[in-house]
Scaffold this motif. Structure first.
Motif, PDB file in Angstrom:
ATOM      1  N   LYS A 291       0.841  -1.348  -0.059  1.00 19.38           N
ATOM      2  CA  LYS A 291       0.035   0.066   0.067  1.00 19.38           C
ATOM      3  C   LYS A 291       0.863   1.204   0.008  1.00 19.38           C
ATOM      4  O   LYS A 291       0.421   2.120  -0.251  1.00 19.38           O
ATOM      5  CB  LYS A 291      -0.833   0.048   1.198  1.00 19.38           C
ATOM      6  CG  LYS A 291      -1.963  -1.243   1.132  1.00 19.38           C
ATOM      7  CD  LYS A 291      -2.747  -1.090   2.413  1.00 19.38           C
ATOM      8  CE  LYS A 291      -4.080  -2.284   2.440  1.00 19.38           C
ATOM      9  NZ  LYS A 291      -4.582  -2.354   3.494  1.00 19.38           N
ATOM     10  N   GLY A 292       2.079   1.188   0.442  1.00 19.15           N
ATOM     11  CA  GLY A 292       2.986   2.296   0.336  1.00 19.15           C
ATOM     12  C   GLY A 292       2.772   3.475   1.437  1.00 19.15           C
ATOM     13  O   GLY A 292       3.361   4.434   1.530  1.00 19.15           O
ATOM     14  N   ASN A 293       2.084   2.978   2.361  1.00 19.93           N
ATOM     15  CA  ASN A 293       1.818   3.858   3.684  1.00 19.93           C
ATOM     16  C   ASN A 293       2.532   3.510   4.911  1.00 19.93           C
ATOM     17  O   ASN A 293       2.252   2.836   5.801  1.00 19.93           O
ATOM     18  CB  ASN A 293       0.122   3.678   4.029  1.00 19.93           C
ATOM     19  CG  ASN A 293      -0.167   2.236   4.441  1.00 19.93           C
ATOM     20  OD1 ASN A 293       0.453   1.382   4.062  1.00 19.93           O
ATOM     21  ND2 ASN A 293      -1.090   2.148   5.322  1.00 19.93           N
ATOM     22  N   LEU A 294       3.827   3.836   4.697  1.00 22.42           N
ATOM     23  CA  LEU A 294       4.963   3.446   5.407  1.00 22.42           C
ATOM     24  C   LEU A 294       5.593   4.565   6.305  1.00 22.42           C
ATOM     25  O   LEU A 294       5.741   5.770   5.727  1.00 22.42           O
ATOM     26  CB  LEU A 294       6.003   2.562   4.787  1.00 22.42           C
ATOM     27  CG  LEU A 294       5.302   1.521   3.859  1.00 22.42           C
ATOM     28  CD1 LEU A 294       6.677   0.971   3.133  1.00 22.42           C
ATOM     29  CD2 LEU A 294       4.810   0.252   4.901  1.00 22.42           C
ATOM     30  N   VAL A 295       5.874   4.420   7.651  1.00 26.39           N
ATOM     31  CA  VAL A 295       6.618   5.177   8.264  1.00 26.39           C
ATOM     32  C   VAL A 295       8.050   4.420   8.654  1.00 26.39           C
ATOM     33  O   VAL A 295       8.195   3.451   9.296  1.00 26.39           O
ATOM     34  CB  VAL A 295       6.193   5.632   9.624  1.00 26.39           C
ATOM     35  CG1 VAL A 295       7.416   6.300  10.501  1.00 26.39           C
ATOM     36  CG2 VAL A 295       4.849   6.541   9.372  1.00 26.39           C
TER      37      VAL A 295
END
Length: 409
Positions: A291-295
């Motif tokens: 999803k690419g929603n990374l920290v």
């Protein structure tokens, strides 16, 4: 493949408690009583992107397991793999026009740096899938010889029906298994399979993709699950204490791995406890590479965030809980770290022996890190409000927080 350097774990007076932890397979708590050497296998990264907070939360949980065991005066034999050849890695390398081996080496090196900064204790063996291939091939051949594997157009599959204990890790029904298999790297709709969820053991060589000599299997590369089984059995043997990973590994990865090992050895179970960490979300969705929603841990470090604060942010949530990363979560951890460091920098404080036992009790009770943090907070408040006359107390607190929680003050 080498791991990362170990930070020193301070010795504490007294002795810790045996760990009572939630076992996915039984659905309830089990009290682990390892021998002199506790054995744990934790599934590692597929190195096509840097360490995100979800990864860090998982490895933090199993770092706590190690610290609890070390506090009981046991040795710990910890093994972790790196899935350094897999479809997502190859796809990312092609997208970025980079050699897949260079990408794997780069991201694995960054993972080591993140683990070192977060004071995660390293595994005794850190094994890549590629280096494990010579040990994987004979296991696939043995499964085939036992009638537990079969061929579909040159690819070798494991028959889940060959294990009478199949399903006893996840306890999912057939429909749920099929759905998760499709979502997590399986191919339930492929014609010719005996059971839709049967996993691949050996993928025959594809044009343009890496492959290795598989002896009687032909050229190819290993499936995901047999990789971990080969490494775990080689270094830990059957019946080790904890199989660990994120909750997204319950099925198919840990279910299939257990069945592979159980058929290969004729023993049950593969692990005494299957322990799984919850998922971390960002903006309402599970943090994931797809999803690419990374920290990223490395990005936070580059921004000047103290790794001890990152670790405190992780510890503020129970390892089995699903939770969401926010700026406030990090700010709360930074504030807490400041209070703790100020407290242990003072020359004296309230007695700390009871606090050490509170931390031990909390961690022994299913790794209740939030309760352990709350105990330290109470000690800090007592010191801030009324001081204390025990000149050794701040040092005891600092060593206990370091040894048991992995936070250097």
């Amino acid at each position: 493949m080498h791991a990362w350097p170990a930070s020193e774990v301070p010795a504490l007076p007294g002795q810790g408690r045996d760990l009572r932890i939630h076992d996915t397979a039984t659905g309830g708590p089990v009290t682990l009583d390892p021998g002199p050497v506790a054995r744990i296998y934790v599934c590692g990264i597929t190195p096509y992107d840097a360490t995100h907070i979800g990864h860090a939360a998982t490895y933090n949980a199993f770092d706590l397991v190690q610290r609890v065991w070390l506090d009981t005066k046991r040795q710990v034999h910890y093994v972790q793999n790196v899935t350094d050849v897999d479809d997502p890695l190859l796809e990312r390398a092609e997208r970025d026009n980079i050699d897949w081996t260079a990408l794997a080496e780069k991201e694995t090196a960054l993972f080591r740096e993140d683990m070192t900064a977060l004071r995660m204790l390293p595994p005794r063996q850190y094994i890549g899938a590629v280096e494990a291939i010579p040990g994987i091939v004979p296991l696939v051949e043995r499964l085939r010889d036992l009638g537990a594997a079969y061929e579909v157009d040159g690819d070798i599959y494991f028959s889940v029906e060959s294990d009478p204990h199949f399903g006893q890790v996840s306890h999912l029904d057939a429909a749920a298994m099929r759905l998760l298999s499709a979502e997590r790297g399986g191919d339930p709709d492929r014609p010719g399979k005996k059971n839709p969820v049967d996993p691949m053991l050996w993928m025959a060589a594809r044009e343009g993709e890496p492959s290795w000599d598989g002896a009687s299997l032909g050229r190819g590369r290993p499936g995901w699950h047999i990789e971990c089984v080969a490494i775990a059995l080689d270094h830990l043997g059957m019946g080790f204490d904890v199989q660990g990973g994120g909750s997204d590994l319950v099925f198919p990865h840990h279910e299939m791995g257990a069945s592979h090992a159980q058929v290969l050895t004729g023993e049950f179970p593969m692990a005494k406890a299957y322990v799984h960490a919850g998922m971390v979300a960002l903006h309402g969705e599970k943090m994931s590479k797809s999803k690419g929603n990374l920290v990223f841990v490395s990005q936070l470090r580059r921004e000047g965030v103290d790794p001890a604060a990152i670790r405190l942010a992780l510890l503020a949530h129970h390892y089995r809980a699903d939770w969401e990363w926010t700026d406030q979560v990090l700010q709360d951890a930074v504030t807490r770290l400041g209070h703790w460091r100020a407290a242990v920098s003072r020359p004296d404080g309230p007695p700390a022996e009871e606090l050490v036992e509170e931390i031990r009790d909390a961690l022994a009770d299913d790794l209740d890190a939030p309760a352990a943090l709350a105990a330290v907070d109470r000690w800090v408040v007592r010191q801030e409000e009324s001081g204390g006359s025990d000149i050794g107390a701040p040092g005891v607190v600092s060593r206990a927080v370091d040894a048991l929680l992995g936070v250097a003050l």
